[in-house]
Design a protein around this motif. Structure first.
Motif, PDB file in Angstrom:
ATOM      1  N   GLY A 109      -1.753 -12.576   1.223  1.00 45.87           N
ATOM      2  CA  GLY A 109      -1.254 -11.379   1.491  1.00 45.87           C
ATOM      3  C   GLY A 109      -2.386 -10.271   0.932  1.00 45.87           C
ATOM      4  O   GLY A 109      -2.792  -9.414   1.603  1.00 45.87           O
ATOM      5  N   ALA A 110      -2.909 -10.510  -0.360  1.00 45.13           N
ATOM      6  CA  ALA A 110      -3.694  -9.554  -0.840  1.00 45.13           C
ATOM      7  C   ALA A 110      -5.217  -9.790  -0.226  1.00 45.13           C
ATOM      8  O   ALA A 110      -5.817  -8.762   0.029  1.00 45.13           O
ATOM      9  N   HIS A 111      -5.449 -11.063   0.449  1.00 48.94           N
ATOM     10  CA  HIS A 111      -6.750 -11.225   1.037  1.00 48.94           C
ATOM     11  C   HIS A 111      -6.644 -10.426   2.643  1.00 48.94           C
ATOM     12  O   HIS A 111      -7.617  -9.717   2.687  1.00 48.94           O
ATOM     13  N   LYS A 112      -5.437 -10.282   3.057  1.00 52.70           N
ATOM     14  CA  LYS A 112      -5.381  -9.770   4.288  1.00 52.70           C
ATOM     15  C   LYS A 112      -5.625  -8.159   3.965  1.00 52.70           C
ATOM     16  O   LYS A 112      -6.024  -7.493   4.715  1.00 52.70           O
ATOM     17  N   VAL A 113      -4.839  -7.696   2.888  1.00 51.89           N
ATOM     18  CA  VAL A 113      -4.906  -6.336   2.684  1.00 51.89           C
ATOM     19  C   VAL A 113      -6.381  -5.802   2.354  1.00 51.89           C
ATOM     20  O   VAL A 113      -7.133  -4.966   2.696  1.00 51.89           O
ATOM     21  N   VAL A 230       1.390  -7.082  10.111  1.00 56.19           N
ATOM     22  CA  VAL A 230       1.660  -6.169   9.194  1.00 56.19           C
ATOM     23  C   VAL A 230       2.807  -6.498   8.183  1.00 56.19           C
ATOM     24  O   VAL A 230       3.200  -6.930   7.023  1.00 56.19           O
ATOM     25  N   VAL A 231       3.982  -6.804   9.001  1.00 56.19           N
ATOM     26  CA  VAL A 231       5.240  -7.247   8.294  1.00 56.19           C
ATOM     27  C   VAL A 231       5.122  -8.541   7.569  1.00 56.19           C
ATOM     28  O   VAL A 231       5.645  -8.830   6.713  1.00 56.19           O
ATOM     29  N   GLY A 232       4.230  -9.721   8.318  1.00 57.48           N
ATOM     30  CA  GLY A 232       4.104 -10.948   7.406  1.00 57.48           C
ATOM     31  C   GLY A 232       3.214 -10.606   6.313  1.00 57.48           C
ATOM     32  O   GLY A 232       3.695 -11.518   5.242  1.00 57.48           O
ATOM     33  N   THR A 233       2.333  -9.891   6.361  1.00 51.57           N
ATOM     34  CA  THR A 233       1.628  -9.519   4.975  1.00 51.57           C
ATOM     35  C   THR A 233       2.478  -8.989   3.964  1.00 51.57           C
ATOM     36  O   THR A 233       2.428  -9.574   2.650  1.00 51.57           O
ATOM     37  N   ALA A 234       3.330  -7.918   4.410  1.00 53.21           N
ATOM     38  CA  ALA A 234       4.324  -7.571   3.259  1.00 53.21           C
ATOM     39  C   ALA A 234       5.133  -8.410   2.748  1.00 53.21           C
ATOM     40  O   ALA A 234       5.491  -8.432   1.662  1.00 53.21           O
ATOM     41  N   ALA A 235       5.631  -9.436   3.915  1.00 57.00           N
ATOM     42  CA  ALA A 235       6.651 -10.408   3.352  1.00 57.00           C
ATOM     43  C   ALA A 235       5.984 -11.363   2.499  1.00 57.00           C
ATOM     44  O   ALA A 235       6.497 -11.782   1.472  1.00 57.00           O
ATOM     45  N   MET A 236       4.789 -11.592   2.650  1.00 54.63           N
ATOM     46  CA  MET A 236       4.045 -12.905   1.858  1.00 54.63           C
ATOM     47  C   MET A 236       3.897 -12.122   0.523  1.00 54.63           C
ATOM     48  O   MET A 236       3.991 -12.781  -0.744  1.00 54.63           O
ATOM     49  N   LEU A 237       3.515 -11.100   0.317  1.00 59.53           N
ATOM     50  CA  LEU A 237       3.289 -10.227  -1.129  1.00 59.53           C
ATOM     51  C   LEU A 237       4.520 -10.229  -1.643  1.00 59.53           C
ATOM     52  O   LEU A 237       4.911 -10.382  -2.817  1.00 59.53           O
ATOM     53  N   TRP A 238       5.878  -9.592  -0.909  1.00 63.11           N
ATOM     54  CA  TRP A 238       6.999  -9.618  -1.689  1.00 63.11           C
ATOM     55  C   TRP A 238       7.623 -11.127  -2.036  1.00 63.11           C
ATOM     56  O   TRP A 238       8.114 -11.211  -3.420  1.00 63.11           O
ATOM     57  N   ALA A 285       8.851  -4.056  -7.012  1.00 59.35           N
ATOM     58  CA  ALA A 285       8.440  -4.320  -8.090  1.00 59.35           C
ATOM     59  C   ALA A 285       7.914  -5.969  -7.764  1.00 59.35           C
ATOM     60  O   ALA A 285       6.573  -6.448  -8.224  1.00 59.35           O
ATOM     61  N   SER A 286       8.453  -6.729  -7.002  1.00 62.44           N
ATOM     62  CA  SER A 286       7.817  -8.036  -6.415  1.00 62.44           C
ATOM     63  C   SER A 286       6.671  -7.723  -5.565  1.00 62.44           C
ATOM     64  O   SER A 286       5.809  -8.698  -5.940  1.00 62.44           O
ATOM     65  N   ALA A 287       6.592  -6.883  -4.692  1.00 61.33           N
ATOM     66  CA  ALA A 287       5.407  -6.729  -3.738  1.00 61.33           C
ATOM     67  C   ALA A 287       4.157  -6.311  -4.819  1.00 61.33           C
ATOM     68  O   ALA A 287       3.143  -6.827  -4.478  1.00 61.33           O
ATOM     69  N   LEU A 288       4.563  -5.446  -5.668  1.00 61.80           N
ATOM     70  CA  LEU A 288       3.464  -4.907  -6.545  1.00 61.80           C
ATOM     71  C   LEU A 288       3.018  -6.119  -7.290  1.00 61.80           C
ATOM     72  O   LEU A 288       1.888  -6.409  -7.584  1.00 61.80           O
ATOM     73  N   ILE A 289       3.885  -6.962  -8.000  1.00 63.45           N
ATOM     74  CA  ILE A 289       3.331  -8.177  -8.632  1.00 63.45           C
ATOM     75  C   ILE A 289       2.572  -9.180  -7.941  1.00 63.45           C
ATOM     76  O   ILE A 289       1.418  -9.621  -8.049  1.00 63.45           O
ATOM     77  N   GLY A 290       2.780  -9.347  -6.645  1.00 59.26           N
ATOM     78  CA  GLY A 290       2.427 -10.092  -5.464  1.00 59.26           C
ATOM     79  C   GLY A 290       0.949  -9.438  -5.269  1.00 59.26           C
ATOM     80  O   GLY A 290      -0.226 -10.225  -5.348  1.00 59.26           O
ATOM     81  N   LEU A 291       0.891  -8.207  -5.160  1.00 63.83           N
ATOM     82  CA  LEU A 291      -0.492  -7.605  -4.718  1.00 63.83           C
ATOM     83  C   LEU A 291      -1.513  -7.671  -6.072  1.00 63.83           C
ATOM     84  O   LEU A 291      -2.438  -8.024  -5.820  1.00 63.83           O
TER      85      LEU A 291
END
Length: 313
Positions: A109-113, A230-238, A285-291
């Motif tokens: 997810g971070a790589h895509k961002v 975009v949804v897939g990237t957000a879902a991976m981070l979350w 919080a989960s998405a931020l940790i993932g990012l």
């Protein structure tokens, strides 16, 4: 004899009711397990259409079928037996593997961002056209290799949800999840990649109303794919961040999970919307940790690649 027959029929009826209840339980557990893996499923659905981009229309569905067959084979023949054996004999390893999988999702997810907002490489990673059986086979094998990682994560997430079930219940539930997820993902993928063809046929019918809908389909699918990405990237981070958050707590480091839990409690009692706000806090919080975790790994990977490139010169 009649009394014995009646008793036998009663026993059969009782067994049938028990079997029906067990099937209901398996179905419910499979549904819960599939829902837990939804974030990875979205990304799997978003990734796969790229492998048939630029191909002749008559080759799209056969290639998707081959990838779907390979995906099901990955899940049933390789991932499912390994997951069952680990959960039976070394259940702690399931949590550790899940943590590695969550970390991988955070990295992806971070790589895509990073690629979207930092990198400026316009090189198209997916070939615009693939010609010949050898190139087609290479495309299929590449898609199946990518699918293996995502399928493994889906199956381990599902396994974690039903790890307290009996061995054979776990096996049946995971088999149901494997088939269900594969059918849903590649059914949706087939629909997505053929939607523009459906739109073109509607335009060619000559009916103005159908043509209008057809043009909407043709013009809208690139936007749908962009939103899905975009949804897939957000879902991976979350999902990746949540796996890391929960996994660290279960492996003994309670600080991060307790902190997020306190944040949830702070908004949970707000009238009418407390439950939704608590979920949003946990998700954010989960998405931020993932990012954060993902960007750390992206930085490390880039440093390693830079040093290897410097050494090569």
């Amino acid at each position: 004899m009649a009394g014995g027959l009646v008793g036998l029929l009663d026993d059969i009826a009782a067994l049938a009711k028990l079997a029906a209840a067990s099937i209901d339980d398996v179905g419910a557990a499979a549904g819960r397990a599939s829902a837990k893996a939804a974030g990875v499923v979205v990304d799997d659905t978003a990734v796969t259409p790229a492998y048939v981009h630029g191909l002749a229309a008559d080759r799209e569905l056969p290639i998707i079928k081959r990838i779907a067959t390979g995906s099901l084979r990955n899940k049933v023949l390789f991932i499912l037996p390994a997951a069952l054996l680990l959960s039976e004999f070394v259940p702690l390893l399931v949590e550790i593997i899940l943590m590695f999988g969550g970390t991988f999702l955070a990295y992806e997810g971070a790589h895509k961002v990073h690629h979207k907002f930092v990198a400026h490489d316009d090189h198209d990673e997916v070939p615009a056209a693939v010609k010949g059986p050898e190139a087609e086979a290479a495309t299929v094998q590449g898609a199946i290799r990518t699918d293996f990682i995502l399928s493994a994560e889906i199956m381990v997430i599902a396994l974690k949800e039903v790890i307290d079930e009996g061995f054979w219940s776990r096996a049946i539930i995971l088999l149901v999840v494997a088939v269900l997820i594969t059918v849903v993902v590649y059914g949706v993928v087939a629909l997505i990649v053929k939607m523009d063809d459906i739109g073109l046929r509607m335009v060619e019918t000559g009916d103005e109303r159908a043509a209008r809908v057809g043009r909407l389909l043709v013009n809208g699918m690139p936007k749908v794919l962009a939103v899905l990405s975009v949804v897939g990237t957000a879902a991976m981070l979350w999902v990746g961040g949540h796996i890391i958050l929960v996994g660290t707590d279960e492996l003994g480091w309670h600080g991060p999970y307790d902190f997020v839990h306190r944040l949830e409690e702070g908004v949970h009692d707000i009238g009418g919307i407390g439950g939704v706000l608590a979920w949003l806090v946990n998700t954010a919080a989960s998405a931020l940790i993932g990012l954060v975790v993902g960007f750390v790994i992206v930085a490390v990977v880039n440093v390693v690649k830079g040093r290897r490139g410097a050494a090569a010169h």
